[in-house]
Design a protein around this motif. Sequence first.
Motif, PDB file in Angstrom:
ATOM      1  N   LYS A 135       0.821  -1.212   0.000  1.00  0.00           N
ATOM      2  CA  LYS A 135       0.000   0.000   0.000  1.00  0.00           C
ATOM      3  C   LYS A 135       0.853   1.258   0.000  1.00  0.00           C
ATOM      4  O   LYS A 135       0.459   2.284  -0.561  1.00  0.00           O
ATOM      5  N   ASP A 168       6.135   3.705  -6.110  1.00  0.00           N
ATOM      6  CA  ASP A 168       6.074   3.637  -7.565  1.00  0.00           C
ATOM      7  C   ASP A 168       5.765   2.206  -7.997  1.00  0.00           C
ATOM      8  O   ASP A 168       5.747   1.280  -7.180  1.00  0.00           O
ATOM      9  N   GLU A 169       5.530   2.041  -9.305  1.00  0.00           N
ATOM     10  CA  GLU A 169       5.135   0.731  -9.834  1.00  0.00           C
ATOM     11  C   GLU A 169       6.232  -0.312  -9.673  1.00  0.00           C
ATOM     12  O   GLU A 169       5.951  -1.484  -9.386  1.00  0.00           O
ATOM     13  N   ALA A 221       6.220  -1.524  -6.160  1.00  0.00           N
ATOM     14  CA  ALA A 221       5.013  -2.320  -5.931  1.00  0.00           C
ATOM     15  C   ALA A 221       5.159  -3.713  -6.530  1.00  0.00           C
ATOM     16  O   ALA A 221       4.771  -4.715  -5.905  1.00  0.00           O
ATOM     17  N   LYS A 222       5.709  -3.799  -7.739  1.00  0.00           N
ATOM     18  CA  LYS A 222       5.895  -5.101  -8.384  1.00  0.00           C
ATOM     19  C   LYS A 222       6.849  -5.984  -7.581  1.00  0.00           C
ATOM     20  O   LYS A 222       6.663  -7.202  -7.489  1.00  0.00           O
ATOM     21  N   GLU A 261       4.869  -7.146  -4.609  1.00  0.00           N
ATOM     22  CA  GLU A 261       3.848  -8.076  -5.086  1.00  0.00           C
ATOM     23  C   GLU A 261       4.447  -9.448  -5.363  1.00  0.00           C
ATOM     24  O   GLU A 261       3.850 -10.479  -5.032  1.00  0.00           O
ATOM     25  N   ASN A 302      -4.480  -4.037  -2.955  1.00  0.00           N
ATOM     26  CA  ASN A 302      -3.352  -3.766  -3.854  1.00  0.00           C
ATOM     27  C   ASN A 302      -3.716  -2.628  -4.800  1.00  0.00           C
ATOM     28  O   ASN A 302      -4.318  -2.851  -5.847  1.00  0.00           O
ATOM     29  N   HIS A 321      -2.066  -1.116  -6.831  1.00  0.00           N
ATOM     30  CA  HIS A 321      -1.234  -1.069  -8.033  1.00  0.00           C
ATOM     31  C   HIS A 321      -1.614  -2.099  -9.091  1.00  0.00           C
ATOM     32  O   HIS A 321      -0.851  -2.352 -10.026  1.00  0.00           O
ATOM     33  N   GLU A 323      -2.955  -3.681 -12.358  1.00  0.00           N
ATOM     34  CA  GLU A 323      -3.094  -3.154 -13.714  1.00  0.00           C
ATOM     35  C   GLU A 323      -4.544  -3.258 -14.191  1.00  0.00           C
ATOM     36  O   GLU A 323      -5.215  -4.257 -13.943  1.00  0.00           O
TER      37      GLU A 323
END
Length: 214
Positions: free
Chosen positions: A67, A71-72, A75-76, A79, A192, A194, A196
């Motif tokens: 959370k 940035d992406e 987050a990836k 994740e 989540n 983030h 897509e």
Amino acid sequence: MALRIPAVGFGILLSAFLGAAPAYAQVKDPQVVTPDAPKKIPEPPAKLPKVNADKTRGLDFLFGALKAAPDEASAKHVEGRIWALWSQTTSDTTALLMTRAKTALDAKQVDLSLQLLSAVVKLRPDYVEGWNRRATLYYLQNDYTRSLQDIEQVLIREPRHFGALAGLGMIMQELGDDKRALDAFRKALAVNPHLEKVPELVKTLTEKVEGRDI
């Protein structure tokens, strides 16, 4: 704070759909999965990172980090670690069955993959990813009844499973229940932020279900 879905309430939600399942089953017959299938739901990365063995504490920390990811890319990374913990098992037999199920699916042996995943959930019913992988495969075959049943099992064990929540939203949307689809997508994003394409789906469904802001 972890997202919680009361098991009883969720069971009622799914029961409403499963009670009408025969009618829905006539809409789309199960199909063999093809490499260019348009369906896409959140799934683990091809290569999972190594993680520690403390699954409960590790997941709580990682969901907080997810959370707060700035940035992406960050987050990836987080994740991927969450998927790694979900996929972690102390059973060599379970790990072998999961590997063989993936190999079978890659070889387009869908029935064999389902048989192997069914063996996993029978052997280790507490193993979340066994249910989730089978739910995904049923979804890709348009077998929404069985997919919903497995999604229920996933979310009873791990209410924060954003992959299962997003999958639930996609099934509800395809079945024409935009309100429940929107609810599932919102729950997925709460866990989540983030994911897509999910924010766009939420925006579109919000306008359909609740109308545009004046």
